[in-house]
Every structure is written in structure tokens, then in C-alpha cells.
Design a protein around this motif. Structure first.
Motif, PDB file in Angstrom:
ATOM      1  N   ALA A  10      36.361  27.342  39.770  1.00 16.08           N
ATOM      2  CA  ALA A  10      36.927  28.919  39.298  1.00 16.08           C
ATOM      3  C   ALA A  10      35.615  29.893  38.992  1.00 16.08           C
ATOM      4  O   ALA A  10      35.742  31.000  39.554  1.00 16.08           O
ATOM      5  CB  ALA A  10      37.643  28.705  38.085  1.00 16.08           C
ATOM      6  N   SER A  14      35.257  33.353  41.169  1.00 10.59           N
ATOM      7  CA  SER A  14      35.197  34.594  40.458  1.00 10.59           C
ATOM      8  C   SER A  14      34.131  35.252  40.271  1.00 10.59           C
ATOM      9  O   SER A  14      33.962  36.445  40.152  1.00 10.59           O
ATOM     10  CB  SER A  14      36.276  34.373  39.116  1.00 10.59           C
ATOM     11  N   GLU A  15      33.005  34.421  39.855  1.00  8.81           N
ATOM     12  CA  GLU A  15      31.704  35.095  39.726  1.00  8.81           C
ATOM     13  C   GLU A  15      30.534  34.923  40.591  1.00  8.81           C
ATOM     14  O   GLU A  15      29.839  35.902  40.532  1.00  8.81           O
ATOM     15  CB  GLU A  15      31.081  34.661  38.109  1.00  8.81           C
ATOM     16  N   ASP A  17      30.677  33.785  44.181  1.00 10.53           N
ATOM     17  CA  ASP A  17      31.271  34.491  45.513  1.00 10.53           C
ATOM     18  C   ASP A  17      30.357  35.331  46.468  1.00 10.53           C
ATOM     19  O   ASP A  17      30.749  36.555  46.621  1.00 10.53           O
ATOM     20  CB  ASP A  17      32.593  35.127  45.013  1.00 10.53           C
ATOM     21  N   ARG A  22      36.726  36.028  47.347  1.00 15.69           N
ATOM     22  CA  ARG A  22      37.518  35.814  46.165  1.00 15.69           C
ATOM     23  C   ARG A  22      39.236  36.281  46.362  1.00 15.69           C
ATOM     24  O   ARG A  22      39.980  35.504  45.854  1.00 15.69           O
ATOM     25  CB  ARG A  22      37.216  36.285  44.746  1.00 15.69           C
ATOM     26  N   GLN A  28      40.298  29.746  49.129  1.00 17.40           N
ATOM     27  CA  GLN A  28      39.982  29.462  47.738  1.00 17.40           C
ATOM     28  C   GLN A  28      39.412  28.126  47.671  1.00 17.40           C
ATOM     29  O   GLN A  28      38.933  27.873  46.774  1.00 17.40           O
ATOM     30  CB  GLN A  28      41.422  29.209  47.135  1.00 17.40           C
TER      31      GLN A  28
END
Length: 84
Positions: A10, A14-15, A17, A22, A28
Motif C-alpha cells: 500500500a 500510494s507514496e 509510485d 496509483r 495495483q
């Protein structure tokens, strides 16, 4: 996938990438190849700088990108904080 690996996955999406996927549902799993090795580092208590070096190596050597040290360091700190 363990809870730690799910959290790492995750955070990568999300951070970290680095290729900007994202928001793409089909992508994913894009960074899943890096989750296992990062989980080993986190479990073994690797320093944030070591984790950041690995993230940068992926960006530069495997993805052919310029690499963003600030982002790698920021994400490494988040990953390091996940200590199991």
C-alpha cells in the motif's frame, strides 16, 4: 501476503509510485516484485538509509528512471516505522 507485506504494498503504491500508476486499477500489482525484499529489510531492522538505497536502486537500475532521493528517503522512513 502477510500483513506487513500488504502494508508495504500500500505504501509503495500510494507514496512511492515512481511511474505514476496509483490510479490505474489494472496496475495495483505493479510493485509487488519489490514487496518481499523490502519486507525482509523491515523485518531485519534495516536502517531507513538502507531501505532508501534499495528504493533508489529499483528506480534507477530496474526502471531506468533518474531516481528521487527525497521521495525514497520519505518512503523508507514510513517503511522502517512498520517494524513487525
Amino acid at each position: 501476503m502477510t500483513l506487513l507485506e500488504s502494508r508495504i504494498r500500500a505504501i509503495l503504491m500510494s507514496e512511492w509510485d515512481p511511474i505514476g500508476v496509483r490510479g490505474v486499477a489494472q496496475a495495483q500489482d505493479e510493485y509487488d516484485d519489490y514487496v518481499g525484499p523490502l519486507a525482509v529489510l523491515v523485518r531485519n531492522g534495516a536502517a531507513p538509509d538502507r531501505i532508501a538505497d534499495d528504493l533508489l536502486a529499483v528506480e534507477i537500475d530496474r526502471m531506468g528512471l533518474v531516481g528521487e532521493p527525497d521521495r525514497a528517503q520519505r518512503v523508507a522512513l514510513r517503511l522502517h516505522a512498520l517494524k513487525p
